[in-house]
Scaffold this motif. Structure first.
Motif, PDB file in Angstrom:
ATOM      1  N   LYS A 131       0.828  -1.201   0.000  1.00 25.85           N
ATOM      2  CA  LYS A 131       0.000   0.000   0.000  1.00 25.85           C
ATOM      3  C   LYS A 131       0.864   1.253   0.000  1.00 25.85           C
ATOM      4  CE  LYS A 131      -3.869  -2.109   2.490  1.00 25.85           C
ATOM      5  NZ  LYS A 131      -4.649  -2.104   3.776  1.00 25.85           N
ATOM      6  N   ILE A 132       1.962   1.211   0.757  1.00 25.14           N
ATOM      7  CA  ILE A 132       2.883   2.347   0.814  1.00 25.14           C
ATOM      8  C   ILE A 132       3.621   2.496  -0.507  1.00 25.14           C
ATOM      9  CG2 ILE A 132       4.938   3.272   1.935  1.00 25.14           C
ATOM     10  CD1 ILE A 132       4.073   1.881   4.479  1.00 25.14           C
ATOM     11  N   ILE A 133       4.152   1.389  -1.011  1.00 30.71           N
ATOM     12  CA  ILE A 133       4.962   1.437  -2.228  1.00 30.71           C
ATOM     13  C   ILE A 133       4.152   1.882  -3.429  1.00 30.71           C
ATOM     14  CG2 ILE A 133       6.315   0.010  -3.817  1.00 30.71           C
ATOM     15  CD1 ILE A 133       7.175  -1.653  -1.422  1.00 30.71           C
ATOM     16  N   GLU A 134       2.874   1.529  -3.481  1.00 29.10           N
ATOM     17  CA  GLU A 134       2.027   1.929  -4.613  1.00 29.10           C
ATOM     18  C   GLU A 134       1.854   3.438  -4.689  1.00 29.10           C
ATOM     19  OE1 GLU A 134       0.739   0.305  -7.110  1.00 29.10           O
ATOM     20  OE2 GLU A 134       1.483  -1.660  -6.493  1.00 29.10           O
ATOM     21  N   ASN A 135       1.886   4.115  -3.553  1.00 31.42           N
ATOM     22  CA  ASN A 135       1.607   5.557  -3.527  1.00 31.42           C
ATOM     23  C   ASN A 135       2.843   6.427  -3.355  1.00 31.42           C
ATOM     24  OD1 ASN A 135      -1.263   5.372  -3.751  1.00 31.42           O
ATOM     25  ND2 ASN A 135      -1.361   4.718  -1.628  1.00 31.42           N
ATOM     26  N   CYS A 136       4.005   5.806  -3.235  1.00 31.96           N
ATOM     27  CA  CYS A 136       5.192   6.598  -2.905  1.00 31.96           C
ATOM     28  C   CYS A 136       6.419   6.016  -3.600  1.00 31.96           C
ATOM     29  CB  CYS A 136       5.400   6.589  -1.386  1.00 31.96           C
ATOM     30  SG  CYS A 136       6.781   7.581  -0.816  1.00 31.96           S
ATOM     31  N   ASN A 137       7.236   6.879  -4.195  1.00 26.21           N
ATOM     32  CA  ASN A 137       8.505   6.456  -4.776  1.00 26.21           C
ATOM     33  C   ASN A 137       9.587   6.541  -3.704  1.00 26.21           C
ATOM     34  OD1 ASN A 137       7.689   5.915  -7.468  1.00 26.21           O
ATOM     35  ND2 ASN A 137       7.567   8.118  -7.843  1.00 26.21           N
ATOM     36  N   LEU A 138      10.302   5.441  -3.532  1.00 24.48           N
ATOM     37  CA  LEU A 138      11.284   5.344  -2.460  1.00 24.48           C
ATOM     38  C   LEU A 138      12.683   5.206  -3.023  1.00 24.48           C
ATOM     39  CD1 LEU A 138       9.313   2.786  -0.290  1.00 24.48           C
ATOM     40  CD2 LEU A 138       9.611   5.198   0.232  1.00 24.48           C
ATOM     41  N   TYR A 139      13.633   5.935  -2.434  1.00 22.48           N
ATOM     42  CA  TYR A 139      15.029   5.829  -2.831  1.00 22.48           C
ATOM     43  C   TYR A 139      15.756   4.794  -1.973  1.00 22.48           C
ATOM     44  CZ  TYR A 139      19.755   7.390  -4.129  1.00 22.48           C
ATOM     45  OH  TYR A 139      21.034   7.453  -4.583  1.00 22.48           O
ATOM     46  N   ARG A 140      15.505   4.832  -0.667  1.00 17.95           N
ATOM     47  CA  ARG A 140      16.066   3.849   0.251  1.00 17.95           C
ATOM     48  C   ARG A 140      14.967   3.377   1.197  1.00 17.95           C
ATOM     49  NH1 ARG A 140      21.538   7.352   1.604  1.00 17.95           N
ATOM     50  NH2 ARG A 140      22.500   7.111  -0.460  1.00 17.95           N
ATOM     51  N   LEU A 141      14.890   2.065   1.375  1.00 17.12           N
ATOM     52  CA  LEU A 141      13.837   1.476   2.201  1.00 17.12           C
ATOM     53  C   LEU A 141      14.439   0.445   3.135  1.00 17.12           C
ATOM     54  CD1 LEU A 141      10.792   0.988   2.844  1.00 17.12           C
ATOM     55  CD2 LEU A 141      10.807  -0.716   0.997  1.00 17.12           C
ATOM     56  N   SER A 142      14.078   0.527   4.411  1.00 18.30           N
ATOM     57  CA  SER A 142      14.519  -0.454   5.397  1.00 18.30           C
ATOM     58  C   SER A 142      13.293  -1.078   6.048  1.00 18.30           C
ATOM     59  CB  SER A 142      15.408   0.206   6.460  1.00 18.30           C
ATOM     60  OG  SER A 142      15.962  -0.767   7.321  1.00 18.30           O
ATOM     61  N   VAL A 143      13.145  -2.390   5.893  1.00 20.56           N
ATOM     62  CA  VAL A 143      11.983  -3.109   6.435  1.00 20.56           C
ATOM     63  C   VAL A 143      12.456  -4.394   7.124  1.00 20.56           C
ATOM     64  CG1 VAL A 143      10.127  -2.183   4.996  1.00 20.56           C
ATOM     65  CG2 VAL A 143      11.628  -3.965   4.063  1.00 20.56           C
ATOM     66  N   ILE A 144      13.402  -4.255   8.015  1.00 22.71           N
ATOM     67  CA  ILE A 144      13.956  -5.403   8.735  1.00 22.71           C
ATOM     68  C   ILE A 144      12.906  -5.972   9.690  1.00 22.71           C
ATOM     69  CG2 ILE A 144      15.732  -6.140  10.371  1.00 22.71           C
ATOM     70  CD1 ILE A 144      17.503  -3.878   9.272  1.00 22.71           C
ATOM     71  N   GLY A 145      12.724  -7.272   9.653  1.00 17.76           N
ATOM     72  CA  GLY A 145      11.823  -7.933  10.598  1.00 17.76           C
ATOM     73  C   GLY A 145      10.394  -7.465  10.515  1.00 17.76           C
ATOM     74  N   CYS A 146       9.852  -7.364   9.300  1.00 19.32           N
ATOM     75  CA  CYS A 146       8.491  -6.835   9.113  1.00 19.32           C
ATOM     76  C   CYS A 146       7.489  -7.892   8.644  1.00 19.32           C
ATOM     77  CB  CYS A 146       8.513  -5.676   8.113  1.00 19.32           C
ATOM     78  SG  CYS A 146       9.229  -4.158   8.765  1.00 19.32           S
ATOM     79  N   ASN A 147       7.791  -9.163   8.858  1.00 21.65           N
ATOM     80  CA  ASN A 147       6.875 -10.247   8.478  1.00 21.65           C
ATOM     81  C   ASN A 147       6.560 -10.250   6.982  1.00 21.65           C
ATOM     82  OD1 ASN A 147       6.799 -10.933  11.186  1.00 21.65           O
ATOM     83  ND2 ASN A 147       4.821  -9.964  11.565  1.00 21.65           N
ATOM     84  N   LEU A 148       7.569 -10.033   6.165  1.00 17.30           N
ATOM     85  CA  LEU A 148       7.368  -9.976   4.714  1.00 17.30           C
ATOM     86  C   LEU A 148       7.581 -11.345   4.077  1.00 17.30           C
ATOM     87  CD1 LEU A 148       9.326  -6.681   3.944  1.00 17.30           C
ATOM     88  CD2 LEU A 148       6.883  -6.943   4.408  1.00 17.30           C
TER      89      LEU A 148
END
Length: 354
Positions: free
Chosen positions: A241-258
């Motif tokens: 949901k976040i990625i669809e609405n926002c362009n990201l240069y650097r993303l950190s999602v450690i330990g996020c149940n992905l």
């Protein structure tokens, strides 16, 4: 001594007599670190000398400040007028009561504020946001017992460029719920839109309790230099949901149940986003998804996948064969063979930790 521009006092017993010795200084930076014995008469004398025309930076970190001392410290509004940098972090006895009567609207030039590791809570954050919103560029509120105060920040701090609000109790679970009588400082129902804080490019929401990203996806700016959601149980669907609405240069999602879904069924797997770096540590992502990520995100230079229980030698072979990166970390990945790890290190010119 008259030419001193920066004064630092560390781990000192600060009393009235100490400040009498330095009251004629015209410093630009006044820094107190670990001065736990900051006595009341010292605070009183301090208020007499901090009305310095050129004072731009004031730090009182881990100085045992209380609500009473903070009220007394800022009873003279002149103290506030020229400050650009204020750090009152690591004073756990500070709460919303300490700033409630202060009316911080005399902060005319304040750009940086750090209240981390205090007990401000939602009420205190709302008061601060209303007072500093017109000038604030960088705001640090780590471990401040915040649950819903982030709504006030987005509402009032429209010039904000960086927000650090890690290690709090943010959930953002039911932002459309009506305001509850026992939680008067909630603002769930307010949607501000991506243009409200359009200059906000760095956000750290790590180590909270965020399980619903609807509000974030509707209010984040369209482009973020850096977003940190580490150790929030958001899952793949919410991250998409976040990625669809926002362009990201650097993303950190450690330990996020992905899992694979946020790549195979999301924007990252179908549309190039000029992504530079991604931290996926402590998520189990398969070779298929990781290789698709590297194929589509052609600008990605750094990838971190430590503690991944699904990645195999296939991804390392793919990187060597088709898609080099500048930095690649894959420590504690049990399915990687020793032979392949040695071959990868010897064959790859990247910065590797394996």
């Amino acid at each position: 001594m008259s030419n001193v521009k920066k004064l630092i006092l560390q781990n000192q017993l600060i009393t009235k007599e100490d400040f009498k010795e330095i009251k004629n200084l015209n410093v630009e930076q006044f820094i107190l670190h670990g001065c736990q014995q900051f006595k009341s008469d010292g605070v009183e004398e301090f208020t007499k000398i901090v009305n310095i025309p050129n004072l731009k930076k004031l730090e009182m970190i881990d100085c045992g400040l209380t609500d009473k001392k903070l009220n007394f410290l800022f009873k003279k509004s002149e103290i506030l007028e020229n400050l650009k940098f204020l750090n009152l972090s690591k004073n756990p006895k500070l709460s919303s009561k300490g700033i409630l009567p202060l009316k911080f609207n005399n902060f005319l030039n304040l750009n940086f504020l750090d209240f981390s590791y205090t007990n401000l809570g939602d009420e205190g954050i709302t008061i601060l946001s209303k007072s500093i919103g017109n000038t604030m560029l960088l705001l640090k509120l780590n471990a401040c017992e915040i649950k819903n105060g982030v709504f006030s920040i987005f509402r009032y701090c429209k010039k904000l460029r960086r927000l650090d609000i890690k290690s709090n109790a943010l959930t953002l679970q039911n932002f459309n719920d009506e305001k509850k009588e026992n939680e008067p400082h909630q603002h769930y129902e307010i949607i501000y839109g991506p243009n409200n804080c359009k200059d906000l490019h760095i956000i750290n929401f790590s180590t909270n309790q965020i399980i619903n990203c609807d509000w974030i996806s509707l209010n984040l700016p369209k482009y973020l230099t850096y977003l940190n959601l580490d150790y929030n149980p958001i899952g793949s669907e919410n991250l998409n949901k976040i990625i669809e609405n926002c362009n990201l240069y650097r993303l950190s999602v450690i330990g996020c149940n992905l899992n694979d879904d946020f790549i195979l069924n999301g924007k990252l797997g179908r549309e190039e986003m000029e992504m530079d770096a991604m931290k996926l540590n402590e998520n189990d992502i398969s070779d298929k998804a990781l290789q698709l990520l590297l194929k589509v995100q052609k600008t990605m230079k750094r990838l971190y996948i430590n503690e991944n229980n699904l990645v195999t030698d296939s991804t390392l072979e793919f990187i060597l064969r088709e898609r080099r990166v500048d930095t690649f970390w894959c420590e504690k990945c049990p399915l990687l063979t020793s032979e392949m790890k040695n071959h990868f290190v010897n064959s790859c010119d990247s910065y590797v930790r394996i």
